[in-house]
Design a protein around this motif. Structure first.
Motif, short mmCIF file in Angstrom:
data_model
loop_
_atom_site.label_atom_id
_atom_site.label_comp_id
_atom_site.label_asym_id
_atom_site.label_seq_id
_atom_site.Cartn_x
_atom_site.Cartn_y
_atom_site.Cartn_z
N GLY A 19 0.82 -1.22 0.00
CA GLY A 19 0.00 0.00 0.00
C GLY A 19 0.85 1.26 0.00
O GLY A 19 0.53 2.24 -0.70
N THR A 20 1.92 1.25 0.76
CA THR A 20 2.83 2.41 0.80
C THR A 20 3.49 2.62 -0.56
O THR A 20 3.57 3.75 -1.05
CB THR A 20 3.90 2.22 1.90
N LEU A 21 3.93 1.54 -1.16
CA LEU A 21 4.58 1.66 -2.48
C LEU A 21 3.59 2.09 -3.55
O LEU A 21 3.92 2.89 -4.43
CB LEU A 21 5.25 0.34 -2.86
N THR A 34 9.20 10.65 -12.82
CA THR A 34 9.02 9.38 -13.53
C THR A 34 10.17 8.40 -13.32
O THR A 34 9.94 7.19 -13.32
CB THR A 34 8.81 9.63 -15.03
N GLU A 35 11.38 8.89 -13.13
CA GLU A 35 12.50 7.98 -12.90
C GLU A 35 12.30 7.20 -11.59
O GLU A 35 12.50 5.99 -11.54
CB GLU A 35 13.81 8.76 -12.87
N LEU A 36 11.89 7.92 -10.55
CA LEU A 36 11.63 7.25 -9.27
C LEU A 36 10.37 6.38 -9.35
O LEU A 36 10.32 5.32 -8.72
CB LEU A 36 11.49 8.27 -8.15
N GLU A 37 9.40 6.81 -10.11
CA GLU A 37 8.19 6.01 -10.31
C GLU A 37 8.58 4.65 -10.93
O GLU A 37 8.09 3.60 -10.51
CB GLU A 37 7.22 6.76 -11.21
N SER A 38 9.50 4.68 -11.89
CA SER A 38 9.99 3.45 -12.51
C SER A 38 10.74 2.58 -11.50
O SER A 38 10.67 1.34 -11.55
CB SER A 38 10.90 3.76 -13.69
N GLU A 39 11.47 3.21 -10.59
CA GLU A 39 12.18 2.46 -9.55
C GLU A 39 11.20 1.74 -8.62
O GLU A 39 11.44 0.61 -8.21
CB GLU A 39 13.09 3.39 -8.74
N ILE A 40 10.08 2.39 -8.31
CA ILE A 40 9.06 1.74 -7.47
C ILE A 40 8.46 0.55 -8.22
O ILE A 40 8.26 -0.52 -7.64
CB ILE A 40 7.96 2.75 -7.05
N PHE A 65 5.17 -7.42 1.26
CA PHE A 65 6.22 -6.50 1.66
C PHE A 65 7.36 -6.58 0.65
O PHE A 65 7.57 -7.62 0.03
CB PHE A 65 6.76 -6.85 3.06
N PHE A 66 8.11 -5.47 0.53
CA PHE A 66 9.15 -5.38 -0.47
C PHE A 66 10.41 -4.77 0.12
O PHE A 66 10.33 -3.82 0.91
CB PHE A 66 8.67 -4.50 -1.64
N LEU A 67 11.55 -5.31 -0.30
CA LEU A 67 12.84 -4.78 0.11
C LEU A 67 13.09 -3.48 -0.64
O LEU A 67 13.01 -3.43 -1.87
CB LEU A 67 13.95 -5.78 -0.20
N LYS A 105 2.00 10.34 7.64
CA LYS A 105 2.24 8.92 7.90
C LYS A 105 3.09 8.29 6.78
O LYS A 105 3.97 7.47 7.05
CB LYS A 105 0.92 8.17 8.06
N MET A 106 2.82 8.69 5.56
CA MET A 106 3.63 8.20 4.44
C MET A 106 5.07 8.68 4.59
O MET A 106 6.02 7.91 4.41
CB MET A 106 3.05 8.68 3.10
#
Length: 117
Positions: A19-21, A34-40, A65-67, A105-106
């Motif tokens: 949910g956070t991601l 967009t570069e960080l969006e691609s990283e997510i 959950f994700f590393l 919270k985020m």
């Protein structure tokens, strides 16, 4: 993976929930990062933590959950984005609102990653 190890990794590791991601990706898109969006997207595809055999929702993405393997500069951009969103959603007299509280919270979730602290 054993339940005890899974619980330790998800509570103490450099880990965030789906949910956070998902919300982070949404906000990065809105803010044209967009570069960080691609990283997510990459993290969601490649860094899922395997659930223990006896997990009560083994096939639910919402409980995944994700590393997080971003560098501190990338995390700083995300923290800053959520900080700006929190402040931008304060009320007229700078009182907290539902949205400001949500973004706070985020921000806290990203800010509290062990490798970022």
């Amino acid at each position: 993976m054993r339940t005890q190890e899974y619980n330790r990794i998800t509570k103490e590791g450099n880990v965030l929930d789906f949910g956070t991601l998902k919300e982070t990706k949404k906000q990065l898109g809105i803010n044209k990062l967009t570069e960080l969006e691609s990283e997510i997207d990459r993290i969601i595809k490649e860094n899922k933590i395997q659930k223990p055999e006896l997990h009560n929702q083994p096939n639910s993405t919402e409980t995944d959950f994700f590393l997080i393997d971003l560098n501190s500069d990338q995390i700083e951009i995300i923290v800053s984005m959520f900080g700006d969103l929190e402040v931008g959603n304060l009320g007229l007299n700078y009182e907290s609102t539902y949205s400001a509280n949500f973004f706070a919270k985020m921000l806290d979730k990203w800010n509290d990653l062990p490798d970022y602290r």
